[in-house]
Design an enzyme around this catalytic site. Structure first.
Site, PDB file in Angstrom:
ATOM      1  N   ASP A 111     133.230 -10.205  52.127  1.00 28.88           N
ATOM      2  CA  ASP A 111     133.791  -9.308  53.000  1.00 28.88           C
ATOM      3  C   ASP A 111     133.683  -9.992  54.739  1.00 28.88           C
ATOM      4  OD1 ASP A 111     131.021  -9.303  53.245  1.00 28.88           O
ATOM      5  OD2 ASP A 111     130.868  -7.116  52.943  1.00 28.88           O
ATOM      6  N   ASP A 114     128.485 -13.726  58.751  1.00 32.32           N
ATOM      7  CA  ASP A 114     127.760 -13.205  59.734  1.00 32.32           C
ATOM      8  C   ASP A 114     126.806 -14.378  60.209  1.00 32.32           C
ATOM      9  OD1 ASP A 114     126.400 -11.737  61.766  1.00 32.32           O
ATOM     10  OD2 ASP A 114     125.339 -10.691  60.463  1.00 32.32           O
ATOM     11  N   LYS A 142     132.054 -12.928  62.509  1.00 32.67           N
ATOM     12  CA  LYS A 142     131.642 -12.804  63.990  1.00 32.67           C
ATOM     13  C   LYS A 142     131.445 -14.065  64.615  1.00 32.67           C
ATOM     14  CE  LYS A 142     129.163  -8.640  62.323  1.00 32.67           C
ATOM     15  NZ  LYS A 142     127.793  -8.025  62.113  1.00 32.67           N
ATOM     16  N   PHE A 163     127.807  -4.089  64.229  1.00 33.11           N
ATOM     17  CA  PHE A 163     127.567  -3.773  62.922  1.00 33.11           C
ATOM     18  C   PHE A 163     128.921  -2.889  62.481  1.00 33.11           C
ATOM     19  CE2 PHE A 163     126.251  -1.918  58.991  1.00 33.11           C
ATOM     20  CZ  PHE A 163     125.490  -3.256  58.424  1.00 33.11           C
ATOM     21  N   VAL A 164     129.772  -3.407  61.463  1.00 25.15           N
ATOM     22  CA  VAL A 164     130.966  -2.647  61.175  1.00 25.15           C
ATOM     23  C   VAL A 164     130.825  -2.407  59.703  1.00 25.15           C
ATOM     24  CG1 VAL A 164     132.557  -3.854  62.510  1.00 25.15           C
ATOM     25  CG2 VAL A 164     132.205  -4.806  60.698  1.00 25.15           C
ATOM     26  N   ASP A 170     129.267  -1.815  53.868  1.00 23.32           N
ATOM     27  CA  ASP A 170     128.676  -0.681  54.024  1.00 23.32           C
ATOM     28  C   ASP A 170     127.501  -0.702  54.975  1.00 23.32           C
ATOM     29  OD1 ASP A 170     127.226  -2.728  52.481  1.00 23.32           O
ATOM     30  OD2 ASP A 170     125.641  -0.984  52.058  1.00 23.32           O
ATOM     31  N   ARG A 176     131.883   2.574  52.362  1.00 24.90           N
ATOM     32  CA  ARG A 176     132.621   1.477  51.733  1.00 24.90           C
ATOM     33  C   ARG A 176     134.035   1.835  51.574  1.00 24.90           C
ATOM     34  NH1 ARG A 176     129.312  -2.700  50.207  1.00 24.90           N
ATOM     35  NH2 ARG A 176     127.477  -2.113  49.173  1.00 24.90           N
TER      36      ARG A 176
HETATM   37  P1  IMP Z   1     125.323 -13.426  56.330  1.00 27.02           P
HETATM   38  O1  IMP Z   1     124.723 -13.755  54.923  1.00 27.02           O
HETATM   39  O2  IMP Z   1     124.510 -13.293  57.217  1.00 27.02           O
HETATM   40  O3  IMP Z   1     126.779 -14.144  56.667  1.00 27.02           O
HETATM   41  O4  IMP Z   1     125.914 -12.083  55.844  1.00 27.02           O
HETATM   42  C1  IMP Z   1     127.009 -11.611  55.053  1.00 27.02           C
HETATM   43  C2  IMP Z   1     126.735 -10.607  54.183  1.00 27.02           C
HETATM   44  O5  IMP Z   1     125.955  -9.481  55.068  1.00 27.02           O
HETATM   45  C3  IMP Z   1     128.077  -9.869  53.947  1.00 27.02           C
HETATM   46  O6  IMP Z   1     128.213 -10.200  52.600  1.00 27.02           O
HETATM   47  C4  IMP Z   1     128.059  -8.580  54.061  1.00 27.02           C
HETATM   48  O7  IMP Z   1     127.489  -7.785  52.904  1.00 27.02           O
HETATM   49  C5  IMP Z   1     126.414  -8.182  55.243  1.00 27.02           C
HETATM   50  N1  IMP Z   1     127.100  -7.917  56.512  1.00 27.02           N
HETATM   51  C6  IMP Z   1     127.216  -8.851  57.506  1.00 27.02           C
HETATM   52  N2  IMP Z   1     127.499  -8.280  58.610  1.00 27.02           N
HETATM   53  C7  IMP Z   1     127.786  -6.946  58.309  1.00 27.02           C
HETATM   54  C8  IMP Z   1     128.242  -5.975  59.039  1.00 27.02           C
HETATM   55  O8  IMP Z   1     128.632  -5.900  60.256  1.00 27.02           O
HETATM   56  N3  IMP Z   1     128.380  -4.686  58.426  1.00 27.02           N
HETATM   57  C9  IMP Z   1     128.224  -4.608  56.907  1.00 27.02           C
HETATM   58  N4  IMP Z   1     127.646  -5.536  56.391  1.00 27.02           N
HETATM   59  C10 IMP Z   1     127.590  -6.945  56.883  1.00 27.02           C
HETATM   60 MG    MG Z   2     127.975  -8.911  51.073  1.00 24.20          MG
END
Ligand code: IMP
Ligand code: MG
Length: 186
Positions: A111, A114, A142, A163-164, A170, A176
């Protein structure tokens, strides 16, 4: 209980998501078809989509219906934001990687990108399974947030560092089912 009161703003409207998902589907299908066409004679080409649960489920459901090619769908369950946390806490694999990825053309779909921990971990694991090709697609990114080098071939939208929720994303398991991408009121 209505959802709308919990949102500070809508970031990406439903129609814009649909338009972009269509564009991504067309592009990805074209690229995968090119990979399939380059398969050495005697080898059976396979396309495998790996969807990162649970956040990617709505996106993947729409995207695959914009891709008129033969493919298989596999799921991996990963959690990185347990409960009410809005910061990445490291990656926990909650399911095994699909087997038989060797020689396949894999498309990994999440999705949102981050910190990059989720995709970095999964890309390493999938590479070790020796797919013929591996591409990554995220609906949202992001920019500037990634602490690890992850460069998805396909990105739906670059968004500010908010945070979206919605369209699969979710907060504590909620929102969701909201059809647009919204910024959560804090
Ligand atoms: P990362 O491992 O930090 O890149 O985060 C990725 C995971 O964190 C995604 O698969 C999302 O499930 C969750 N996530 C990151 N940012 C957001 C947000 O703004 N809203 C909701 N879920 C997020
Ligand atoms: Mg995820």
């Amino acid at each position: 209980m209505a959802l709308a009161n919990d949102f500070a703003a809508t970031l990406v409207e439903k129609d814009r998501i649909a338009q972009r998902v269509h564009e991504l589907g067309v592009q990805i299908a074209k690229d995968l078809q090119r990979s399939i066409a380059a398969t050495p004679p005697g080898q059976e080409p396979h396309i495998v989509i790996i969807a990162v649960m649970t956040g990617a489920m709505v996106f993947v459901a729409d995207l695959i219906r914009e891709m008129p090619i033969k493919l298989r769908i596999e799921l991996v369950a990963v959690s990185s934001y347990p409960g009410t946390s809005v910061e990445s806490k490291g990656v926990k694999m909650k399911s095994a990687l699909p087997d038989n990825l060797a020689g396949s053309h894999v498309l990994l779909i999440d999705d949102i990108l981050d910190s990059g921990q989720t995709l970095h971990t999964l890309i390493d694991l999938i590479h070790a399974a020796k797919p013929a090709t591996l591409r990554t697609c995220v609906l949202l990114r992001k920019p500037g947030k990634a602490k690890l080098p992850v460069n998805p071939e396909y990105v739906g939208f670059d968004i500010p560092d908010e945070f979206v929720v919605g369209y699969g994303l979710d907060y504590d398991g909620l929102y969701r089912n909201h059809p647009a991408i919204a910024i959560l009121r804090r």
